[in-house]
Design a protein around this motif. Structure first.
Motif, PDB file in Angstrom:
ATOM      1  N   VAL A  87       0.852  -1.203   0.000  1.00 30.25           N
ATOM      2  CA  VAL A  87       0.000   0.000   0.000  1.00 30.25           C
ATOM      3  C   VAL A  87       0.882   1.244   0.000  1.00 30.25           C
ATOM      4  N   ILE A  88       1.926   1.240   0.834  1.00 30.99           N
ATOM      5  CA  ILE A  88       2.846   2.372   0.913  1.00 30.99           C
ATOM      6  C   ILE A  88       3.554   2.585  -0.420  1.00 30.99           C
ATOM      7  N   ILE A  89       4.040   1.488  -1.022  1.00 28.72           N
ATOM      8  CA  ILE A  89       4.749   1.590  -2.294  1.00 28.72           C
ATOM      9  C   ILE A  89       3.841   2.138  -3.389  1.00 28.72           C
ATOM     10  N   THR A  90       2.611   1.632  -3.430  1.00 26.88           N
ATOM     11  CA  THR A  90       1.665   2.083  -4.458  1.00 26.88           C
ATOM     12  C   THR A  90       1.373   3.567  -4.316  1.00 26.88           C
ATOM     13  N   LEU A  91       1.141   4.022  -3.090  1.00 30.23           N
ATOM     14  CA  LEU A  91       0.874   5.440  -2.855  1.00 30.23           C
ATOM     15  C   LEU A  91       2.085   6.293  -3.220  1.00 30.23           C
ATOM     16  N   PHE A  92       3.277   5.797  -2.876  1.00 28.67           N
ATOM     17  CA  PHE A  92       4.502   6.541  -3.192  1.00 28.67           C
ATOM     18  C   PHE A  92       4.628   6.742  -4.704  1.00 28.67           C
ATOM     19  N   LYS A  93       4.408   5.666  -5.445  1.00 29.12           N
ATOM     20  CA  LYS A  93       4.489   5.758  -6.905  1.00 29.12           C
ATOM     21  C   LYS A  93       3.432   6.703  -7.464  1.00 29.12           C
ATOM     22  N   PHE A  94       2.206   6.583  -6.943  1.00 28.81           N
ATOM     23  CA  PHE A  94       1.108   7.388  -7.472  1.00 28.81           C
ATOM     24  C   PHE A  94       1.334   8.875  -7.220  1.00 28.81           C
ATOM     25  N   ILE A  95       1.745   9.229  -5.992  1.00 27.01           N
ATOM     26  CA  ILE A  95       1.999  10.632  -5.675  1.00 27.01           C
ATOM     27  C   ILE A  95       3.175  11.154  -6.489  1.00 27.01           C
ATOM     28  N   GLY A  96       4.231  10.347  -6.601  1.00 28.86           N
ATOM     29  CA  GLY A  96       5.383  10.746  -7.413  1.00 28.86           C
ATOM     30  C   GLY A  96       4.996  10.938  -8.867  1.00 28.86           C
ATOM     31  N   TRP A  97       4.111  10.090  -9.347  1.00 29.96           N
ATOM     32  CA  TRP A  97       3.624  10.193 -10.726  1.00 29.96           C
ATOM     33  C   TRP A  97       2.862  11.498 -10.939  1.00 29.96           C
ATOM     34  N   ILE A  98       1.985  11.840 -10.006  1.00 31.50           N
ATOM     35  CA  ILE A  98       1.207  13.081 -10.099  1.00 31.50           C
ATOM     36  C   ILE A  98       2.128  14.299 -10.110  1.00 31.50           C
ATOM     37  N   ILE A  99       3.127  14.287  -9.209  1.00 29.00           N
ATOM     38  CA  ILE A  99       4.060  15.421  -9.137  1.00 29.00           C
ATOM     39  C   ILE A  99       4.869  15.533 -10.421  1.00 29.00           C
ATOM     40  N   THR A 100       5.330  14.398 -10.946  1.00 37.55           N
ATOM     41  CA  THR A 100       6.125  14.411 -12.181  1.00 37.55           C
ATOM     42  C   THR A 100       5.306  14.925 -13.352  1.00 37.55           C
ATOM     43  N   ILE A 101       4.087  14.449 -13.482  1.00 38.34           N
ATOM     44  CA  ILE A 101       3.210  14.908 -14.554  1.00 38.34           C
ATOM     45  C   ILE A 101       2.961  16.404 -14.438  1.00 38.34           C
ATOM     46  N   SER A 102       2.696  16.863 -13.210  1.00 38.31           N
ATOM     47  CA  SER A 102       2.428  18.290 -12.986  1.00 38.31           C
ATOM     48  C   SER A 102       3.650  19.136 -13.314  1.00 38.31           C
ATOM     49  N   THR A 103       4.832  18.625 -12.959  1.00 33.79           N
ATOM     50  CA  THR A 103       6.067  19.363 -13.230  1.00 33.79           C
ATOM     51  C   THR A 103       6.276  19.575 -14.719  1.00 33.79           C
ATOM     52  N   SER A 104       5.907  18.586 -15.513  1.00 30.77           N
ATOM     53  CA  SER A 104       6.118  18.683 -16.963  1.00 30.77           C
ATOM     54  C   SER A 104       5.250  19.768 -17.605  1.00 30.77           C
TER      55      SER A 104
END
Length: 226
Positions: A87-104
């Motif tokens: 659960v922790i790993i999935t959330l980490f990936k998802f939040i990181g994904w959102i931040i990366t997409i937003s940064t672009s």
């Protein structure tokens, strides 16, 4: 649709995080389809102490327990062990994904080519600190349903190898195997005597403090001369 697909995989950091997040999505879909149930990972938990291969310290080092202590604190900061690791790993990936997409949206990363992947370093750092707050209610939820992480195993009477030197009330790290899993436990010396790095020990009791066990040096054919 083609534009959305292109955006999810370009620039390169977007593609990396999309793939990582997609792997977690496939994991949960497989868990659901296979019949193990979409239980938010209570059956898929990997014990935080089971991450025993993430360190490499020299035998006999006076500071051998420092990496373990730092790792324990770092993982505890994002509530690993209080909620299932998947659960922790999935959330980490998802939040990181959102931040990366937003940064672009704001930074033209494509022109940097492979160097654009360096953006993931600050992204992961920011994600790590965000996870501290995101996982708090999740940890409380799992606590309310009786989830105890590695405490589901009975460690009393099990033997293992010390991965730090302890004495008096000092807390160290014990590595043992439960089935195919390599597990790490926080331990203290039962009678306060010194137990050295790489000594064989046996878990004989547990303290009132959460996740701290008492160990005593095991006498066997390998160390009887010592």
């Amino acid at each position: 649709m083609a534009e959305l697909f292109d955006f999810l995989f370009h620039p390169l950091p977007n593609g990396v995080m999309t793939v990582l997040t997609g792997v977690s999505l496939l994991y949960w879909l497989f868990a659901l389809i296979s019949g193990s149930g979409f239980d938010l990972g209570t059956d898929a938990d990997l014990d935080v102490d089971g991450m025993g291969d993430v360190h490499d310290v020299s035998p006999g080092s006076e500071d051998a327990d420092v990496p373990d202590g730092f790792l324990d604190k770092a993982l505890d900061f994002i509530n690993v062990g209080k909620a299932p690791l998947m659960v922790i790993i999935t959330l980490f990936k998802f939040i990181g994904w959102i931040i990366t997409i937003s940064t672009s949206f704001f930074v033209s990363l494509a022109k940097f080519g492979y160097w654009s992947l360096l953006i993931l370093i600050p992204v992961f750092i920011v994600t790590y600190f965000i996870m501290h707050w995101i996982t708090k209610p999740i940890a409380k939820f799992y606590e309310s349903i009786g989830y105890h992480g590695e405490e589901s195993h009975d460690y009393l009477g099990r033997t293992g190898v010390m991965r730090s030197t302890i004495s008096d009330g000092k807390i160290g790290s014990l590595e043992l195997k439960v089935g195919e899993d390599v597990i790490r436990l926080n331990v203290k010396s039962y009678d306060g005597s010194e137990i050295k790095y790489n000594d064989d020990v046996i878990v004989i009791d547990e303290t009132k403090e959460q996740n701290i066990y008492l160990v005593k040096k095991e006498i066997n054919i390998h160390n009887i001369k010592n």
